[in-house]
Design a protein around this motif. Sequence first.
Motif, PDB file in Angstrom:
ATOM      1  N   MET A   1       0.837  -1.181   0.000  1.00 12.44           N
ATOM      2  CA  MET A   1       0.000   0.000   0.000  1.00 12.44           C
ATOM      3  C   MET A   1       0.882   1.244   0.000  1.00 12.44           C
ATOM      4  O   MET A   1       1.896   1.275   0.673  1.00 12.44           O
ATOM      5  N   THR A   2       0.467   2.227  -0.734  1.00 19.57           N
ATOM      6  CA  THR A   2       1.227   3.467  -0.770  1.00 19.57           C
ATOM      7  C   THR A   2       0.969   4.264   0.500  1.00 19.57           C
ATOM      8  O   THR A   2       0.035   3.990   1.252  1.00 19.57           O
ATOM      9  N   GLN A   3       1.812   5.243   0.705  1.00 20.21           N
ATOM     10  CA  GLN A   3       1.671   6.106   1.890  1.00 20.21           C
ATOM     11  C   GLN A   3       0.311   6.787   1.904  1.00 20.21           C
ATOM     12  O   GLN A   3      -0.342   6.881   2.925  1.00 20.21           O
ATOM     13  N   ARG A   4      -0.128   7.260   0.741  1.00 16.83           N
ATOM     14  CA  ARG A   4      -1.420   7.959   0.655  1.00 16.83           C
ATOM     15  C   ARG A   4      -2.565   7.013   0.997  1.00 16.83           C
ATOM     16  O   ARG A   4      -3.502   7.386   1.683  1.00 16.83           O
ATOM     17  N   GLU A   5      -2.479   5.774   0.494  1.00 18.97           N
ATOM     18  CA  GLU A   5      -3.529   4.812   0.791  1.00 18.97           C
ATOM     19  C   GLU A   5      -3.556   4.502   2.289  1.00 18.97           C
ATOM     20  O   GLU A   5      -4.636   4.384   2.881  1.00 18.97           O
ATOM     21  N   LEU A   6      -2.377   4.376   2.902  1.00 17.45           N
ATOM     22  CA  LEU A   6      -2.310   4.136   4.336  1.00 17.45           C
ATOM     23  C   LEU A   6      -2.903   5.311   5.106  1.00 17.45           C
ATOM     24  O   LEU A   6      -3.635   5.121   6.079  1.00 17.45           O
ATOM     25  N   GLU A   7      -2.619   6.529   4.648  1.00 23.18           N
ATOM     26  CA  GLU A   7      -3.192   7.709   5.286  1.00 23.18           C
ATOM     27  C   GLU A   7      -4.713   7.704   5.155  1.00 23.18           C
ATOM     28  O   GLU A   7      -5.432   8.030   6.094  1.00 23.18           O
ATOM     29  N   LEU A   8      -5.184   7.328   3.968  1.00 28.65           N
ATOM     30  CA  LEU A   8      -6.621   7.288   3.731  1.00 28.65           C
ATOM     31  C   LEU A   8      -7.290   6.270   4.657  1.00 28.65           C
ATOM     32  O   LEU A   8      -8.329   6.551   5.255  1.00 28.65           O
ATOM     33  N   VAL A   9      -6.677   5.101   4.818  1.00 27.05           N
ATOM     34  CA  VAL A   9      -7.212   4.076   5.718  1.00 27.05           C
ATOM     35  C   VAL A   9      -7.233   4.603   7.152  1.00 27.05           C
ATOM     36  O   VAL A   9      -8.215   4.440   7.870  1.00 27.05           O
ATOM     37  N   LYS A  10      -6.152   5.267   7.571  1.00 24.69           N
ATOM     38  CA  LYS A  10      -6.079   5.822   8.922  1.00 24.69           C
ATOM     39  C   LYS A  10      -7.163   6.877   9.124  1.00 24.69           C
ATOM     40  O   LYS A  10      -7.836   6.918  10.157  1.00 24.69           O
ATOM     41  N   ILE A  11      -7.349   7.746   8.134  1.00 15.70           N
ATOM     42  CA  ILE A  11      -8.364   8.790   8.231  1.00 15.70           C
ATOM     43  C   ILE A  11      -9.752   8.165   8.341  1.00 15.70           C
ATOM     44  O   ILE A  11     -10.567   8.592   9.154  1.00 15.70           O
ATOM     45  N   ARG A  12     -10.010   7.138   7.547  1.00 11.63           N
ATOM     46  CA  ARG A  12     -11.314   6.465   7.621  1.00 11.63           C
ATOM     47  C   ARG A  12     -11.523   5.845   8.995  1.00 11.63           C
ATOM     48  O   ARG A  12     -12.603   5.948   9.582  1.00 11.63           O
ATOM     49  N   ARG A  13     -10.470   5.191   9.517  1.00  7.60           N
ATOM     50  CA  ARG A  13     -10.565   4.556  10.826  1.00  7.60           C
ATOM     51  C   ARG A  13     -10.830   5.613  11.901  1.00  7.60           C
ATOM     52  O   ARG A  13     -11.687   5.432  12.768  1.00  7.60           O
ATOM     53  N   ASP A  14     -10.085   6.716  11.836  1.00  2.20           N
ATOM     54  CA  ASP A  14     -10.287   7.802  12.799  1.00  2.20           C
ATOM     55  C   ASP A  14     -11.698   8.369  12.699  1.00  2.20           C
ATOM     56  O   ASP A  14     -12.337   8.666  13.706  1.00  2.20           O
ATOM     57  N   SER A  15     -12.178   8.524  11.474  1.00  2.00           N
ATOM     58  CA  SER A  15     -13.520   9.066  11.268  1.00  2.00           C
ATOM     59  C   SER A  15     -14.568   8.132  11.862  1.00  2.00           C
ATOM     60  O   SER A  15     -15.501   8.578  12.530  1.00  2.00           O
ATOM     61  N   ASP A  16     -14.405   6.829  11.646  1.00  2.00           N
ATOM     62  CA  ASP A  16     -15.341   5.853  12.212  1.00  2.00           C
ATOM     63  C   ASP A  16     -15.300   5.892  13.738  1.00  2.00           C
ATOM     64  O   ASP A  16     -16.346   5.838  14.402  1.00  2.00           O
ATOM     65  N   THR A  17     -14.101   5.991  14.290  1.00  2.00           N
ATOM     66  CA  THR A  17     -13.949   6.050  15.745  1.00  2.00           C
ATOM     67  C   THR A  17     -14.635   7.280  16.299  1.00  2.00           C
ATOM     68  O   THR A  17     -15.365   7.217  17.293  1.00  2.00           O
ATOM     69  N   LYS A  18     -14.425   8.423  15.669  1.00  2.00           N
ATOM     70  CA  LYS A  18     -15.036   9.666  16.134  1.00  2.00           C
ATOM     71  C   LYS A  18     -16.553   9.599  16.021  1.00  2.00           C
ATOM     72  O   LYS A  18     -17.266  10.091  16.896  1.00  2.00           O
ATOM     73  N   ALA A  19     -17.050   8.990  14.971  1.00  2.00           N
ATOM     74  CA  ALA A  19     -18.502   8.864  14.821  1.00  2.00           C
ATOM     75  C   ALA A  19     -19.077   8.011  15.945  1.00  2.00           C
ATOM     76  O   ALA A  19     -20.125   8.351  16.519  1.00  2.00           O
ATOM     77  N   ALA A  20     -18.383   6.937  16.297  1.00  2.00           N
ATOM     78  CA  ALA A  20     -18.850   6.088  17.397  1.00  2.00           C
ATOM     79  C   ALA A  20     -18.800   6.853  18.715  1.00  2.00           C
ATOM     80  O   ALA A  20     -19.709   6.739  19.548  1.00  2.00           O
ATOM     81  N   GLU A  21     -17.753   7.647  18.887  1.00  2.00           N
ATOM     82  CA  GLU A  21     -17.650   8.460  20.104  1.00  2.00           C
ATOM     83  C   GLU A  21     -18.792   9.473  20.174  1.00  2.00           C
ATOM     84  O   GLU A  21     -19.346   9.730  21.246  1.00  2.00           O
TER      85      GLU A  21
END
Length: 124
Positions: free
Chosen positions: A1-21
């Motif tokens: 995975m490229t750096q950008r794709e990894l960043e995108l995955v991290k951003i999605r994960r963070d967004s999901d976490t924040k939504a649950a919070e």
Amino acid sequence: MTQRELELVKIRRDSDTKAAELVKMEKMLQQTKDLIDRKNEKSSDTAGCQENMEDLEEKVRSTQQYRRNSLHHTQMLETQMKTVKGELALKLDHLQQLRNVLRRSQQKAEERKAAMEKLAADLM
């Protein structure tokens, strides 16, 4: 995975976490409001009730501030994700253009090689 794709995955994960919070915080806010309502109905001691009300109101304010901050952070993450998606789309388009140029160059090289071989065969 490229750096950008990894960043995108991290951003999605963070967004999901924040939504649950946010969902948890909204439930907590509702429970606090319900508790305030029950305390108001049950309590006859106005001084004690006033103190509890102030504590609960502070908790409500704190929860609302946390919710606003979380929402703002989620919006920032979504904006970053859109930016990354746009950049990835541009990179993909650029890579496809480069691939097409490479194919054309290879095809021309093969045609020239065949023409040179034919000339070499004609000279013999």
